[in-house]
Design a protein around this motif. Sequence first.
Motif, PDB file in Angstrom:
ATOM      1  N   LEU A  19    -103.021  29.659 -76.145  1.00  9.56           N
ATOM      2  CA  LEU A  19    -103.055  28.268 -75.704  1.00  9.56           C
ATOM      3  C   LEU A  19    -104.288  28.017 -74.845  1.00  9.56           C
ATOM      4  O   LEU A  19    -104.657  28.851 -74.014  1.00  9.56           O
ATOM      5  N   ASP A  20    -104.912  26.852 -75.049  1.00 12.88           N
ATOM      6  CA  ASP A  20    -106.120  26.539 -74.294  1.00 12.88           C
ATOM      7  C   ASP A  20    -105.779  25.721 -73.050  1.00 12.88           C
ATOM      8  O   ASP A  20    -104.604  25.545 -72.692  1.00 12.88           O
ATOM      9  N   PHE A  21    -106.806  25.194 -72.372  1.00 11.58           N
ATOM     10  CA  PHE A  21    -106.611  24.470 -71.121  1.00 11.58           C
ATOM     11  C   PHE A  21    -105.888  23.140 -71.321  1.00 11.58           C
ATOM     12  O   PHE A  21    -105.415  22.544 -70.354  1.00 11.58           O
ATOM     13  N   GLU A  22    -105.787  22.667 -72.558  1.00 15.22           N
ATOM     14  CA  GLU A  22    -105.036  21.452 -72.853  1.00 15.22           C
ATOM     15  C   GLU A  22    -103.635  21.752 -73.370  1.00 15.22           C
ATOM     16  O   GLU A  22    -102.944  20.864 -73.854  1.00 15.22           O
ATOM     17  N   ASN A  23    -103.219  23.020 -73.286  1.00 10.49           N
ATOM     18  CA  ASN A  23    -101.908  23.470 -73.758  1.00 10.49           C
ATOM     19  C   ASN A  23    -101.765  23.340 -75.275  1.00 10.49           C
ATOM     20  O   ASN A  23    -100.661  23.175 -75.798  1.00 10.49           O
ATOM     21  N   ARG A  24    -102.885  23.439 -75.986  1.00 11.36           N
ATOM     22  CA  ARG A  24    -102.887  23.390 -77.450  1.00 11.36           C
ATOM     23  C   ARG A  24    -103.158  24.781 -78.019  1.00 11.36           C
ATOM     24  O   ARG A  24    -103.885  25.577 -77.403  1.00 11.36           O
ATOM     25  N   PRO A  25    -102.610  25.097 -79.194  1.00 11.93           N
ATOM     26  CA  PRO A  25    -102.849  26.408 -79.791  1.00 11.93           C
ATOM     27  C   PRO A  25    -104.266  26.523 -80.360  1.00 11.93           C
ATOM     28  O   PRO A  25    -104.610  25.847 -81.326  1.00 11.93           O
ATOM     29  N   ALA A  26    -105.086  27.374 -79.753  1.00 11.25           N
ATOM     30  CA  ALA A  26    -106.451  27.585 -80.232  1.00 11.25           C
ATOM     31  C   ALA A  26    -106.487  28.616 -81.346  1.00 11.25           C
ATOM     32  O   ALA A  26    -107.390  28.608 -82.191  1.00 11.25           O
ATOM     33  N   ALA A  27    -105.520  29.521 -81.360  1.00  8.14           N
ATOM     34  CA  ALA A  27    -105.420  30.566 -82.376  1.00  8.14           C
ATOM     35  C   ALA A  27    -104.022  31.158 -82.269  1.00  8.14           C
ATOM     36  O   ALA A  27    -103.260  30.827 -81.351  1.00  8.14           O
ATOM     37  N   VAL A  28    -103.693  32.042 -83.201  1.00 11.90           N
ATOM     38  CA  VAL A  28    -102.396  32.715 -83.188  1.00 11.90           C
ATOM     39  C   VAL A  28    -102.603  34.196 -83.476  1.00 11.90           C
ATOM     40  O   VAL A  28    -103.390  34.556 -84.357  1.00 11.90           O
TER      41      VAL A  28
END
Length: 278
Positions: free
Chosen positions: A229-238
Amino acid sequence: MPSAEKPSASTTIEATAPAPRGSRTLEGLERALDVLLLFTEPNAASLGVSEISRSLDLPKAVVHRILTTLCSRDFLELNESTRRYTLGPSWLVMGSTYAQRVDVRDLARDALVRLSAQTSETSTLSIRHGNHRVYLDQVTPRREVIMSVEVGARFPLHAGSSSKAFLAFLPPEDQEDYLHSVDLVALTDQTVIDRRLLAEELAAVRERGYSVSFGERQQGAGAIAAPLLDFENRPAAVVSVCGPAARIQGNVEALAAALLAETRELSARLGHRPLQAG
């Protein structure tokens, strides 16, 4: 008798000499960084001089000088009406610059190696591309029977553990859009294509922090996956740990613990801060 030897001037000066300028500069820098880091703590969107003084055990005058310097460089901003400080635009510039320069494959490579060695299973890294996710990297273990993925292959976001780890952690509006606009194709007879059941499973995945699948994308395969999770709480990768279903099924909790230890550290390096309940 000879008189007692008096301390030399040089000895006296040495005993009372102030700390070197370099050490004072470093101390001031450390204090400024401590102040900045306070603003990354949960429930610290804005802080006043007194709060910072108490938290860091620093005199208010020192805190005020630090805050004035940080404001002059736009790292902090002062609300004149409340006399409270918030993060300034320089943080956004630095954060976006860092994010643009991060190569997620390089970032995750050592973690994949550790996971594969620790679990004796294959570890993988996936990124999102629209309504699909794509294998970007993998590390396979040294054992006779393993699972191997095709780097570059893409799959829909509803089929398999890595895909569902993306879908579960997307913003609610993006997840809803996928569930109601995308044709949920079954890749195997285990792929969940009922929209209500899938939505319930995604909620459970988000709650526990990782997804699990057996034979949903590939017959006989099992996998556990968690997002970076990135700084916006979005999945950047798995990142996932995968192998023959029988081996994964008997070891879910231990594999999940190892996986989450790595993905939480990687998420922190992407600027993520866990959301506080309540």
